[in-house]
Design a protein around this motif. Structure first.
Motif, PDB file in Angstrom:
ATOM      1  N   MET A 185       0.851  -1.190   0.000  1.00 23.80           N
ATOM      2  CA  MET A 185       0.000   0.000   0.000  1.00 23.80           C
ATOM      3  C   MET A 185       0.887   1.240   0.000  1.00 23.80           C
ATOM      4  O   MET A 185       2.116   1.148   0.051  1.00 23.80           O
ATOM      5  CB  MET A 185      -0.944  -0.017   1.214  1.00 23.80           C
ATOM      6  N   TYR A 186       0.256   2.411  -0.048  1.00 22.12           N
ATOM      7  CA  TYR A 186       0.966   3.679  -0.089  1.00 22.12           C
ATOM      8  C   TYR A 186       0.444   4.587   1.028  1.00 22.12           C
ATOM      9  O   TYR A 186      -0.755   4.602   1.333  1.00 22.12           O
ATOM     10  CB  TYR A 186       0.757   4.382  -1.435  1.00 22.12           C
ATOM     11  N   TYR A 187       1.367   5.354   1.628  1.00 25.86           N
ATOM     12  CA  TYR A 187       0.959   6.351   2.620  1.00 25.86           C
ATOM     13  C   TYR A 187      -0.017   7.345   1.999  1.00 25.86           C
ATOM     14  O   TYR A 187       0.153   7.786   0.859  1.00 25.86           O
ATOM     15  CB  TYR A 187       2.161   7.149   3.116  1.00 25.86           C
ATOM     16  N   ASN A 188      -1.031   7.723   2.780  1.00 23.12           N
ATOM     17  CA  ASN A 188      -1.927   8.825   2.444  1.00 23.12           C
ATOM     18  C   ASN A 188      -2.063   9.716   3.679  1.00 23.12           C
ATOM     19  O   ASN A 188      -2.373   9.224   4.771  1.00 23.12           O
ATOM     20  CB  ASN A 188      -3.309   8.317   2.044  1.00 23.12           C
ATOM     21  N   LEU A 189      -1.832  10.998   3.509  1.00 22.76           N
ATOM     22  CA  LEU A 189      -2.010  11.988   4.578  1.00 22.76           C
ATOM     23  C   LEU A 189      -3.005  12.997   4.042  1.00 22.76           C
ATOM     24  O   LEU A 189      -2.698  13.724   3.086  1.00 22.76           O
ATOM     25  CB  LEU A 189      -0.684  12.684   4.924  1.00 22.76           C
ATOM     26  N   ALA A 190      -4.187  13.031   4.615  1.00 25.95           N
ATOM     27  CA  ALA A 190      -5.252  13.837   4.018  1.00 25.95           C
ATOM     28  C   ALA A 190      -5.971  14.698   5.039  1.00 25.95           C
ATOM     29  O   ALA A 190      -6.200  14.278   6.180  1.00 25.95           O
ATOM     30  CB  ALA A 190      -6.264  12.928   3.314  1.00 25.95           C
ATOM     31  N   VAL A 191      -6.339  15.894   4.610  1.00 28.48           N
ATOM     32  CA  VAL A 191      -7.282  16.755   5.321  1.00 28.48           C
ATOM     33  C   VAL A 191      -8.499  16.857   4.417  1.00 28.48           C
ATOM     34  O   VAL A 191      -8.428  17.426   3.323  1.00 28.48           O
ATOM     35  CB  VAL A 191      -6.676  18.137   5.617  1.00 28.48           C
ATOM     36  N   GLU A 192      -9.610  16.289   4.851  1.00 29.43           N
ATOM     37  CA  GLU A 192     -10.796  16.154   4.011  1.00 29.43           C
ATOM     38  C   GLU A 192     -12.056  16.453   4.820  1.00 29.43           C
ATOM     39  O   GLU A 192     -11.989  16.689   6.032  1.00 29.43           O
ATOM     40  CB  GLU A 192     -10.874  14.735   3.432  1.00 29.43           C
ATOM     41  N   THR A 193     -13.207  16.395   4.156  1.00 29.71           N
ATOM     42  CA  THR A 193     -14.489  16.559   4.838  1.00 29.71           C
ATOM     43  C   THR A 193     -15.196  15.210   4.915  1.00 29.71           C
ATOM     44  O   THR A 193     -14.995  14.340   4.061  1.00 29.71           O
ATOM     45  CB  THR A 193     -15.390  17.563   4.094  1.00 29.71           C
ATOM     46  N   TYR A 194     -16.012  15.048   5.967  1.00 34.34           N
ATOM     47  CA  TYR A 194     -16.803  13.828   6.164  1.00 34.34           C
ATOM     48  C   TYR A 194     -18.285  14.172   6.124  1.00 34.34           C
ATOM     49  O   TYR A 194     -18.695  15.217   6.658  1.00 34.34           O
ATOM     50  CB  TYR A 194     -16.496  13.197   7.528  1.00 34.34           C
ATOM     51  N   ASP A 195     -19.094  13.273   5.555  1.00 30.05           N
ATOM     52  CA  ASP A 195     -20.535  13.523   5.557  1.00 30.05           C
ATOM     53  C   ASP A 195     -21.139  13.369   6.946  1.00 30.05           C
ATOM     54  O   ASP A 195     -22.201  13.927   7.232  1.00 30.05           O
ATOM     55  CB  ASP A 195     -21.242  12.609   4.544  1.00 30.05           C
ATOM     56  N   TRP A 196     -20.455  12.652   7.833  1.00 30.80           N
ATOM     57  CA  TRP A 196     -20.977  12.470   9.194  1.00 30.80           C
ATOM     58  C   TRP A 196     -20.607  13.626  10.137  1.00 30.80           C
ATOM     59  O   TRP A 196     -21.039  13.652  11.283  1.00 30.80           O
ATOM     60  CB  TRP A 196     -20.521  11.139   9.790  1.00 30.80           C
TER      61      TRP A 196
END
Length: 392
Positions: free
Chosen positions: A348-359
């Motif tokens: 797999m590959y690293y993912n570093l994310a700042v995102e929005t959630y529907d919850w």
């Protein structure tokens, strides 16, 4: 008769005089003893110790009248094992007249900071006998560059079809490269509100975040860790890994840590009760793919002592085997996910994310970002380190 009275009166006067003179000592002493404690003592121990033996010279008070006694009334004595944290030692001097003086000093025992030469383990060292950890440099970064992010290790463009990446963010949050910086020895991904709504492929975006992905693969057997501090907004702070988005026949995602900075009034009840702004939370997803039509997962979590945005925490993951996933918080084993819904046997590959959630949707009035500084809106990664086991 008269002569005997004359003799008796001087005799009583002498007695009263003696009594008065004898009372000029202890009973009239109102001066408190003098007592002084040393400065605070700071002791550092290795990450596998629970405390340290600390020795010191106990203070002894002095007084204007002989006979004062000094005793320790709180804390631990010299030569004892002092635990991690702050112990307050208190001493009191009492003189013969009952006057007292008190002083205190702290003994502060702290563990050493995570080493750059060993994964950050606290108290228990899980390293197998006959093995040692070696850092994998192309999957590690101290983020101390002065010329931006290391392009030999990381992608910052969200959609790179040639590398198998297409996701540009979950509406209303859009991934943009401008959100990603390396400064002050940290990787920072900023959450913000877009100046105007963007419509892309029929989807509306009002907020911006970013995603950083590793160029190199994460593999079974490695240990992964990051010293990270969440942003304070309703958007996410994450540290995870996954296969390429179009992987077939199996698509995997392993979330080491995901949380939000604040829970909005519209947040789902399970997120509020689960304290997703104060949590260490992990997922092992078997995502849908060309050969899998039903998404499944197993998860684990613990509530942290403080909000995720309030301090840096070290989140760790040992991909021990295809069916053993161990998760560490600040160097301690927090929980395990064993026998996930499928074997985790693909790189797999690293993912570093700042995102929005529907919850955890944005504030209904569209406000919320302006109350935070840029620093508070940014998820910050002080370092990421990856390790493999070698023979000694």
């Amino acid at each position: 008769m008269f002569k005997s009275k004359i003799i008796y009166i001087p005799f009583l006067s002498i007695i009263f005089l003696l009594i008065a003179c004898s009372g000029d000592g202890e009973e009239n002493d109102t001066v408190s003893p003098t007592l002084s404690c040393p400065e605070a003592m700071n002791v550092s121990v290795d990450t596998f110790s629970n405390g340290a033996v600390v020795t010191f010279t106990s203070p002894v008070g002095t007084d204007n009248v002989a006979g004062s006694v000094t005793t320790q009334t709180g804390g631990l004595g010299s030569g004892k094992v002092f635990p991690i944290g702050t112990t307050t030692n208190t001493f009191t001097t009492r003189d013969a007249a009952g006057n007292t003086s008190t002083c205190s000093f702290n003994v502060i025992v702290t563990r050493k900071a995570p080493s750059e030469d060993l994964p950050y383990f606290v108290i228990e060292n899980p390293t197998p006998s006959g093995k040692k950890w070696a850092k994998i440099e192309n999957l590690s970064d101290e983020f101390n560059q002065t010329d931006g992010i290391d392009r030999t290790k990381w992608y910052t463009k969200p959609d790179i079809a040639s590398a198998g990446w297409f996701w540009t963010g979950r509406p209303p949050g859009l991934f943009i490269e401008e959100s990603i910086t390396v400064a002050d020895g940290k990787l920072k991904i900023e959450a913000n509100k877009l100046p105007t709504t963007k419509i892309i492929n029929g989807k509306s975006y009002d907020y911006s975040g970013g995603i950083v992905r590793s160029i190199n693969q994460c593999k079974v057997g490695y240990y992964y860790e990051s010293k990270m501090k969440a942003n304070k907004t309703f958007m996410s702070s994450t540290f995870w890994m996954m296969t390429e988005e179009n992987a077939c026949p199996k698509r995997l995602e392993l979330d080491i840590q995901e949380c939000v900075g604040e829970l909005t009034p519209g947040a789902d009840a399970w997120a509020v009760s689960g304290k997703f702004d104060q949590i260490f939370h992990s997922n092992a997803f078997h995502r849908t793919s060309c050969a899998n039509t039903v998404e499944t997962r197993k998860q684990g979590s613990v509530i942290t002592d403080v909000k995720n945005w309030s301090e840096y925490m070290v989140y760790g993951f040992w991909w021990k085997s295809e069916t053993e996933l161990w998760f560490y918080l600040n160097g301690k084993l927090a929980y395990k996910i064993t026998n996930p819904t499928t074997t985790f046997d693909l790189p797999m590959y690293y993912n570093l994310a700042v995102e929005t959630y529907d919850w955890n949707p944005p504030h209904a009035d569209g406000k919320g970002m302006e109350k935070f500084t840029k620093e508070e809106r940014s998820t910050q990664y002080e370092w990421i380190r990856t390790w493999k086991l070698d023979d000694k």
